[in-house]
Structures are given as C-alpha cells and as structure tokens.
Design a protein around this motif. Sequence first.
Motif, PDB file in Angstrom:
ATOM      1  N   LEU A 179       0.823  -1.188   0.000  1.00 45.53           N
ATOM      2  CA  LEU A 179       0.000   0.000   0.000  1.00 45.53           C
ATOM      3  C   LEU A 179       0.868   1.255   0.000  1.00 45.53           C
ATOM      4  O   LEU A 179       0.613   2.197  -0.748  1.00 45.53           O
ATOM      5  CB  LEU A 179      -0.939  -0.007   1.213  1.00 45.53           C
ATOM      6  CG  LEU A 179      -1.991   1.091   1.259  1.00 45.53           C
ATOM      7  CD1 LEU A 179      -2.898   1.003   0.044  1.00 45.53           C
ATOM      8  CD2 LEU A 179      -2.800   0.964   2.530  1.00 45.53           C
ATOM      9  N   LYS A 180       1.921   1.222   0.806  1.00 44.95           N
ATOM     10  CA  LYS A 180       2.838   2.365   0.864  1.00 44.95           C
ATOM     11  C   LYS A 180       3.538   2.556  -0.484  1.00 44.95           C
ATOM     12  O   LYS A 180       3.669   3.672  -0.986  1.00 44.95           O
ATOM     13  CB  LYS A 180       3.860   2.150   1.971  1.00 44.95           C
ATOM     14  CG  LYS A 180       4.775   3.319   2.191  1.00 44.95           C
ATOM     15  CD  LYS A 180       5.711   3.077   3.352  1.00 44.95           C
ATOM     16  CE  LYS A 180       6.619   4.281   3.564  1.00 44.95           C
ATOM     17  NZ  LYS A 180       7.558   4.067   4.649  1.00 44.95           N
ATOM     18  N   ARG A 181       3.963   1.468  -1.107  1.00 46.21           N
ATOM     19  CA  ARG A 181       4.629   1.540  -2.412  1.00 46.21           C
ATOM     20  C   ARG A 181       3.667   2.061  -3.483  1.00 46.21           C
ATOM     21  O   ARG A 181       4.022   2.919  -4.297  1.00 46.21           O
ATOM     22  CB  ARG A 181       5.145   0.161  -2.801  1.00 46.21           C
ATOM     23  CG  ARG A 181       5.885   0.134  -4.136  1.00 46.21           C
ATOM     24  CD  ARG A 181       6.416  -1.247  -4.490  1.00 46.21           C
ATOM     25  NE  ARG A 181       5.469  -2.326  -4.320  1.00 46.21           N
ATOM     26  CZ  ARG A 181       4.519  -2.657  -5.197  1.00 46.21           C
ATOM     27  NH1 ARG A 181       4.394  -1.983  -6.304  1.00 46.21           N
ATOM     28  NH2 ARG A 181       3.703  -3.667  -4.959  1.00 46.21           N
ATOM     29  N   LYS A 182       2.418   1.578  -3.459  1.00 43.38           N
ATOM     30  CA  LYS A 182       1.435   2.034  -4.434  1.00 43.38           C
ATOM     31  C   LYS A 182       1.125   3.511  -4.254  1.00 43.38           C
ATOM     32  O   LYS A 182       1.002   4.256  -5.234  1.00 43.38           O
ATOM     33  CB  LYS A 182       0.147   1.210  -4.326  1.00 43.38           C
ATOM     34  CG  LYS A 182       0.279  -0.174  -4.909  1.00 43.38           C
ATOM     35  CD  LYS A 182      -1.023  -0.940  -4.810  1.00 43.38           C
ATOM     36  CE  LYS A 182      -0.865  -2.340  -5.358  1.00 43.38           C
ATOM     37  NZ  LYS A 182      -2.125  -3.084  -5.316  1.00 43.38           N
ATOM     38  N   ALA A 183       1.017   3.950  -3.007  1.00 44.27           N
ATOM     39  CA  ALA A 183       0.757   5.361  -2.741  1.00 44.27           C
ATOM     40  C   ALA A 183       1.927   6.214  -3.221  1.00 44.27           C
ATOM     41  O   ALA A 183       1.730   7.278  -3.822  1.00 44.27           O
ATOM     42  CB  ALA A 183       0.506   5.585  -1.254  1.00 44.27           C
ATOM     43  N   SER A 184       3.138   5.750  -2.979  1.00 42.94           N
ATOM     44  CA  SER A 184       4.322   6.481  -3.418  1.00 42.94           C
ATOM     45  C   SER A 184       4.382   6.551  -4.946  1.00 42.94           C
ATOM     46  O   SER A 184       4.678   7.605  -5.512  1.00 42.94           O
ATOM     47  CB  SER A 184       5.579   5.804  -2.872  1.00 42.94           C
ATOM     48  OG  SER A 184       6.727   6.449  -3.344  1.00 42.94           O
ATOM     49  N   ASN A 185       4.081   5.442  -5.616  1.00 46.13           N
ATOM     50  CA  ASN A 185       4.079   5.416  -7.084  1.00 46.13           C
ATOM     51  C   ASN A 185       3.007   6.349  -7.651  1.00 46.13           C
ATOM     52  O   ASN A 185       3.243   7.048  -8.635  1.00 46.13           O
ATOM     53  CB  ASN A 185       3.863   3.994  -7.602  1.00 46.13           C
ATOM     54  CG  ASN A 185       5.064   3.111  -7.370  1.00 46.13           C
ATOM     55  OD1 ASN A 185       6.158   3.585  -7.075  1.00 46.13           O
ATOM     56  ND2 ASN A 185       4.862   1.806  -7.483  1.00 46.13           N
ATOM     57  N   THR A 186       1.842   6.351  -7.016  1.00 47.08           N
ATOM     58  CA  THR A 186       0.758   7.222  -7.463  1.00 47.08           C
ATOM     59  C   THR A 186       1.154   8.681  -7.315  1.00 47.08           C
ATOM     60  O   THR A 186       0.956   9.498  -8.222  1.00 47.08           O
ATOM     61  CB  THR A 186      -0.537   6.941  -6.670  1.00 47.08           C
ATOM     62  OG1 THR A 186      -0.895   5.577  -6.856  1.00 47.08           O
ATOM     63  CG2 THR A 186      -1.667   7.836  -7.128  1.00 47.08           C
ATOM     64  N   PHE A 187       1.730   9.023  -6.183  1.00 44.70           N
ATOM     65  CA  PHE A 187       2.165  10.398  -5.946  1.00 44.70           C
ATOM     66  C   PHE A 187       3.224  10.809  -6.972  1.00 44.70           C
ATOM     67  O   PHE A 187       3.173  11.907  -7.526  1.00 44.70           O
ATOM     68  CB  PHE A 187       2.716  10.559  -4.518  1.00 44.70           C
ATOM     69  CG  PHE A 187       3.174  11.946  -4.216  1.00 44.70           C
ATOM     70  CD1 PHE A 187       2.267  12.954  -3.975  1.00 44.70           C
ATOM     71  CD2 PHE A 187       4.529  12.243  -4.178  1.00 44.70           C
ATOM     72  CE1 PHE A 187       2.689  14.247  -3.711  1.00 44.70           C
ATOM     73  CE2 PHE A 187       4.969  13.528  -3.919  1.00 44.70           C
ATOM     74  CZ  PHE A 187       4.048  14.528  -3.677  1.00 44.70           C
ATOM     75  N   SER A 188       4.158   9.918  -7.252  1.00 45.27           N
ATOM     76  CA  SER A 188       5.198  10.214  -8.248  1.00 45.27           C
ATOM     77  C   SER A 188       4.595  10.412  -9.635  1.00 45.27           C
ATOM     78  O   SER A 188       5.003  11.314 -10.373  1.00 45.27           O
ATOM     79  CB  SER A 188       6.225   9.092  -8.296  1.00 45.27           C
ATOM     80  OG  SER A 188       7.004   9.083  -7.140  1.00 45.27           O
ATOM     81  N   ALA A 189       3.630   9.599  -9.996  1.00 49.81           N
ATOM     82  CA  ALA A 189       2.993   9.717 -11.313  1.00 49.81           C
ATOM     83  C   ALA A 189       2.248  11.042 -11.440  1.00 49.81           C
ATOM     84  O   ALA A 189       2.338  11.721 -12.470  1.00 49.81           O
ATOM     85  CB  ALA A 189       2.036   8.549 -11.536  1.00 49.81           C
ATOM     86  N   VAL A 190       1.529  11.418 -10.389  1.00 50.53           N
ATOM     87  CA  VAL A 190       0.798  12.691 -10.414  1.00 50.53           C
ATOM     88  C   VAL A 190       1.785  13.852 -10.497  1.00 50.53           C
ATOM     89  O   VAL A 190       1.591  14.803 -11.260  1.00 50.53           O
ATOM     90  CB  VAL A 190      -0.117  12.818  -9.171  1.00 50.53           C
ATOM     91  CG1 VAL A 190      -0.670  14.220  -9.035  1.00 50.53           C
ATOM     92  CG2 VAL A 190      -1.255  11.812  -9.250  1.00 50.53           C
ATOM     93  N   GLN A 191       2.847  13.790  -9.723  1.00 53.49           N
ATOM     94  CA  GLN A 191       3.848  14.848  -9.733  1.00 53.49           C
ATOM     95  C   GLN A 191       4.521  14.946 -11.110  1.00 53.49           C
ATOM     96  O   GLN A 191       4.714  16.047 -11.625  1.00 53.49           O
ATOM     97  CB  GLN A 191       4.882  14.581  -8.646  1.00 53.49           C
ATOM     98  CG  GLN A 191       5.804  15.749  -8.386  1.00 53.49           C
ATOM     99  CD  GLN A 191       6.712  15.478  -7.188  1.00 53.49           C
ATOM    100  OE1 GLN A 191       6.941  14.334  -6.819  1.00 53.49           O
ATOM    101  NE2 GLN A 191       7.227  16.547  -6.600  1.00 53.49           N
TER     102      GLN A 191
END
Length: 91
Positions: A20-32
């Motif tokens: 979940l933490k990895r997915k959240a981090s990946n999502t944040f990176s993609a949005v950024q």
Amino acid sequence: MNRWRGSGASLVRAMAAPNLKRKASNTFSAVQDTFLSTKDIYERHKVVFTMATSVGSILTAWAGYSLRQIHQAKIDKRLGSIEKAFFDSIL
C-alpha cells in the motif's frame, strides 16, 4: 488449524502495508510527473496558448452577438405579424 488461519491473516496484513505504501508512493510520483510535464509544456507554448485563448474569446463573443441578432430579428418579425393581425382586425 485455527493457529494457521490466525497467522495467515497477520501475514497478509504485514504484506499489505508495504504494498500500500509503495502504491501510494508510485501514485504520488505519477501525479507529480504529470503535473511537471504539463507545466513544462505550458511554459514552452505560453504564447500559443495565450493567442488561442484570445481568438477563442473573440469567436465566442462574435457567436453570442450573432445569435442575439438572429433572435432579435425573429422577435421583431413575430411582433410585426402580431401588430398586423391586430390592426387588420380593427379595420
């Protein structure tokens, strides 16, 4: 048997938190990344976007004015026919 079920559930929870933490981090990176690339494209084409917006605004104003004139002509035509019918009925 119950002992395995209980430990399996905690194992799933333990594995879910890092995922979940990895997915959240990946999502944040993609949005950024999307935001920064969009910002970069806008900055490189600022003049084009400004001109396109200005032309779009002018065309929208012209279309609104034209539609208003067409509507006013229809109203005047209808009012003229009502006046004609009224005066013809009096005479």
